[in-house]
Every structure is written in C-alpha cells, then in structure tokens.
Enzyme design. Sequence first.
Site, PDB file in Angstrom:
ATOM      1  N   THR A  74     -17.586 -24.218 -12.708  1.00 49.23           N
ATOM      2  CA  THR A  74     -16.129 -24.052 -12.724  1.00 49.23           C
ATOM      3  C   THR A  74     -15.430 -22.904 -11.521  1.00 49.23           C
ATOM      4  OG1 THR A  74     -16.041 -25.090 -14.911  1.00 49.23           O
ATOM      5  CG2 THR A  74     -13.761 -24.600 -13.722  1.00 49.23           C
ATOM      6  N   TRP A  75     -16.303 -21.904 -12.250  1.00 54.92           N
ATOM      7  CA  TRP A  75     -15.860 -20.568 -11.194  1.00 54.92           C
ATOM      8  C   TRP A  75     -16.296 -20.614  -9.931  1.00 54.92           C
ATOM      9  CZ3 TRP A  75     -18.047 -15.166 -13.103  1.00 54.92           C
ATOM     10  CH2 TRP A  75     -17.121 -14.102 -12.306  1.00 54.92           C
ATOM     11  N   HIS A 133     -25.079 -31.119 -10.535  1.00 50.35           N
ATOM     12  CA  HIS A 133     -25.884 -30.527 -11.729  1.00 50.35           C
ATOM     13  C   HIS A 133     -27.565 -31.316 -11.611  1.00 50.35           C
ATOM     14  CE1 HIS A 133     -22.960 -28.570 -13.852  1.00 50.35           C
ATOM     15  NE2 HIS A 133     -22.401 -29.763 -14.205  1.00 50.35           N
ATOM     16  N   ARG A 155     -27.283 -18.679 -14.791  1.00 41.56           N
ATOM     17  CA  ARG A 155     -26.939 -17.752 -15.741  1.00 41.56           C
ATOM     18  C   ARG A 155     -27.822 -17.656 -17.222  1.00 41.56           C
ATOM     19  NH1 ARG A 155     -21.524 -19.129 -19.536  1.00 41.56           N
ATOM     20  NH2 ARG A 155     -20.838 -17.260 -20.187  1.00 41.56           N
ATOM     21  N   SER A 163     -22.565 -21.326 -24.586  1.00 40.74           N
ATOM     22  CA  SER A 163     -21.393 -22.092 -23.993  1.00 40.74           C
ATOM     23  C   SER A 163     -21.389 -23.483 -24.013  1.00 40.74           C
ATOM     24  CB  SER A 163     -21.585 -21.737 -22.473  1.00 40.74           C
ATOM     25  OG  SER A 163     -20.531 -22.138 -21.991  1.00 40.74           O
ATOM     26  N   GLY A 287     -15.700 -16.793 -20.749  1.00 40.38           N
ATOM     27  CA  GLY A 287     -15.768 -16.103 -19.526  1.00 40.38           C
ATOM     28  C   GLY A 287     -16.440 -14.626 -19.572  1.00 40.38           C
TER      29      GLY A 287
HETATM   30  P1  A3P Z   1     -18.259 -19.532 -21.941  1.00 42.69           P
HETATM   31  O1  A3P Z   1     -18.335 -20.726 -22.603  1.00 42.69           O
HETATM   32  O2  A3P Z   1     -19.667 -18.393 -22.135  1.00 42.69           O
HETATM   33  O3  A3P Z   1     -16.858 -18.801 -21.965  1.00 42.69           O
HETATM   34  P2  A3P Z   1     -19.425 -24.436 -16.529  1.00 42.69           P
HETATM   35  O4  A3P Z   1     -18.213 -24.112 -15.368  1.00 42.69           O
HETATM   36  O5  A3P Z   1     -20.827 -24.613 -15.820  1.00 42.69           O
HETATM   37  O6  A3P Z   1     -19.167 -25.386 -17.313  1.00 42.69           O
HETATM   38  O7  A3P Z   1     -19.412 -23.152 -17.312  1.00 42.69           O
HETATM   39  C1  A3P Z   1     -18.492 -22.710 -18.125  1.00 42.69           C
HETATM   40  C2  A3P Z   1     -18.601 -21.211 -18.517  1.00 42.69           C
HETATM   41  O8  A3P Z   1     -17.930 -20.482 -17.643  1.00 42.69           O
HETATM   42  C3  A3P Z   1     -17.807 -21.023 -19.969  1.00 42.69           C
HETATM   43  O9  A3P Z   1     -18.586 -19.978 -20.250  1.00 42.69           O
HETATM   44  C4  A3P Z   1     -16.354 -20.672 -19.127  1.00 42.69           C
HETATM   45  O10 A3P Z   1     -15.581 -19.832 -20.115  1.00 42.69           O
HETATM   46  C5  A3P Z   1     -16.705 -19.698 -17.895  1.00 42.69           C
HETATM   47  N1  A3P Z   1     -15.811 -19.855 -16.803  1.00 42.69           N
HETATM   48  C6  A3P Z   1     -14.996 -20.640 -16.396  1.00 42.69           C
HETATM   49  N2  A3P Z   1     -14.071 -20.237 -15.473  1.00 42.69           N
HETATM   50  C7  A3P Z   1     -14.607 -19.107 -15.231  1.00 42.69           C
HETATM   51  C8  A3P Z   1     -13.890 -18.006 -14.566  1.00 42.69           C
HETATM   52  N3  A3P Z   1     -13.128 -18.304 -13.712  1.00 42.69           N
HETATM   53  N4  A3P Z   1     -14.454 -16.796 -14.525  1.00 42.69           N
HETATM   54  C9  A3P Z   1     -15.552 -16.313 -15.387  1.00 42.69           C
HETATM   55  N5  A3P Z   1     -15.997 -17.315 -16.083  1.00 42.69           N
HETATM   56  C10 A3P Z   1     -15.520 -18.612 -16.193  1.00 42.69           C
END
Ligand code: A3P
Length: 319
Positions: A74-75, A133, A155, A163, A287
């Site tokens: 997502t980031w 993915h 990661r 997560s 995050g």
């Molecule tokens: P956590 O569950 O450890 O908080 P994906 O996007 O691949 O599904 O991964 C989700 C993970 O990325 C989650 O980790 C989420 O909180 C974190 N995440 C989402 N947006 C983020 C951002 N803008 N910056 C940093 N981490 C982020």
Amino acid sequence: ERANMALIFNKYKGRITTLRKEKGWMTENLYMYQGFWHQSGRRISIEAVMAIQDTFKVHPTDIYLATMPKSGTTWLKALVFALVKRNKYKSDSLTHPLLVSNPHICLPFIESEIFRNTPTYVDGDSPRLLATHIAYTSLPQSIRDSSCRFVYLCRNPKDVLVSMFHFANKLSNKSSGLMTFEEAFKMFSKGIMPNGPYWDHVKGYRKVSLEHPKNVLFLTYEEMSTNTTNIVKRLAEFLGYPFTEEEEAKGVVQEIVMLCGFDNLSEVNKHGNIREGIPNSVFFREGKVGDWKNHLTDEMSLVLDEITKEKFHGLDISF
Ligand code: A3P
C-alpha cells in the site's frame, strides 16, 4: 460483467480440482499452483492468475510493483503513484487522488482490478502503473519477456507474519473462529500463505534483480522506513522520473513522503470500503519495523531466522 467472470472462472475449474489444497488463513482454501499458494474466491483468486497468464498484454512502458502481501504494498503504491504523477496531481492539492481514495484504487493489481476491469482511478496515461502479488515465475510470459521496470518490495518475514495474522483475523468471517498466533506461525513457517512460500517469492524476484539490476529494483520495507527520502529519490531515478534540483529545493520530495506517510494515509483511509467487506482501514495497522518482538516467542523467532538464513544464503538480503 458477472456472467463474463463466471464463464472465465468455469474454464479453470477443472484444473483447480486437481491441485493440492490447504485450509487458508481466512475462510477460503489455498491451492498450490506452480509452486505457490493461491486462494480461490471472490477476491484475488487463482482463476484470475490462470486467466491473465493466458491473456494479459504487456505495454512496453508499464511499471510493475511486486510484493508478498503485507510487505508494504500500500505504501509503495502510494509513493510510486505520487511521484510518477506529480505533475498531473500536485501533492499539495486537496483533490489529490491519495487524499480522496485508497492507494489500491489509484494503482491496481493486474490479477484483481485490472483483470476484473473494475472502475478505478487508472487513467489512460502512459506509463501504466500496475501491481502484483504473483510470483515472478508465474507472471504472464509477456511480462517476463518484456524489459519493463519492476520494483520489488520485501519485508522482514517476522513482521510479514505478524501483519498477515492481524489482517486475516480482521477480514475473517468471525463465525468460523479467529486463528491463534501459534496457528498463523505454523502455517507461515510451512510456507502456507496467499502467494507464499514467502521465501520462494522473495528469492524469485531477488535473483532477477541481481541479474537485471536496470529492470528490477529490490527494496526493503526496513530501509524505506529508516531512509524514506533517499529511497523516494532512488525510486524516482530508477523509474525515469528524477527530481530536478529545483524540485528538491522546493521540498517536493518531502511533500511526497508526507503525503504517503502512515499518519496521513491512515487518517485519509479511516472510513469507507475499498470493496464490499474490505475496509480501507485494514491496510493500515501499526506501520512500524519490528512489531514481531511483541508477538513471537524466542523459539518462534529462532525457527524463522534459521529458515531465512538458509533460504536467503548468498542473496545479500538484510533487514
Ligand atoms: P503492519 O500490519 O505491520 O502495521 P500491505 O500494504 O502489503 O498489505 O502491507 C501492510 C503493512 O504496511 C501494514 O503493516 C501496514 O500498517 C503497513 N503500511 C501501510 N501503509 C503504510 C505507510 N504509508 N507507511 C508505512 N507502513 C504502512
């Protein structure tokens, strides 16, 4: 559109019944296809993977973002969208797509939104920004034959497990019962997770990135967390959208970092659903780097460290 989907799904039904099956993390089962686990259901599904392997057409200018689920997809989507489209959408504009929508809507998955042709923010602009993915070896051949640019974000497996555990329990059908962390750990260690085994997924892309560094940029969530500004600059260079000196002086890089930061995006995505049953907020939890320390026992940590050490030997991956 529904009838069309049913037709496509029917075509692959026979093939799926022959595959190895395991109970999944959520309500859906997982099927082993070409060495990786896939769910078969209403969301991202194995039928879609099979269908795009047969039909997907690459554009030579496409940019692909590839990740294991829960690795920071997502980031990365937000950052790449914001930086590539920075002239079209100014990061200080109140109508910036990332301020009114979810990053997954701004930058779609080929095996989900693109396959289903669901309306999104995807404009007709070139380059197309796309995510997946799917493991490298299972990508549509046309993509693997292309010289498109790829960004792979990896990661720490222990944080991916944590997560995924929270994500699955949030989305799971409560009546079927929540999973314990112990169960999640066992499945993850055996490689059983959507798009897993984790290690094989990472390894596949890591190898291509070492062979073709100009095409595949390999990043980690951890380096992105400690050094966001530098990574955003590296991303911009790699993708062919380097920041000018003027932009840097004006603080454009910093603006993008803030726009895509966890605090901002989790606030924007507090309400609403990306699709039926999937709240925008489910993609934002902590995050942070290292939350595994609050979940794994020393023994669990050791087991995963051992697997990681063995599987990533010689690949120069550190978290
Ligand atoms: P956590 O569950 O450890 O908080 P994906 O996007 O691949 O599904 O991964 C989700 C993970 O990325 C989650 O980790 C989420 O909180 C974190 N995440 C989402 N947006 C983020 C951002 N803008 N910056 C940093 N981490 C982020």
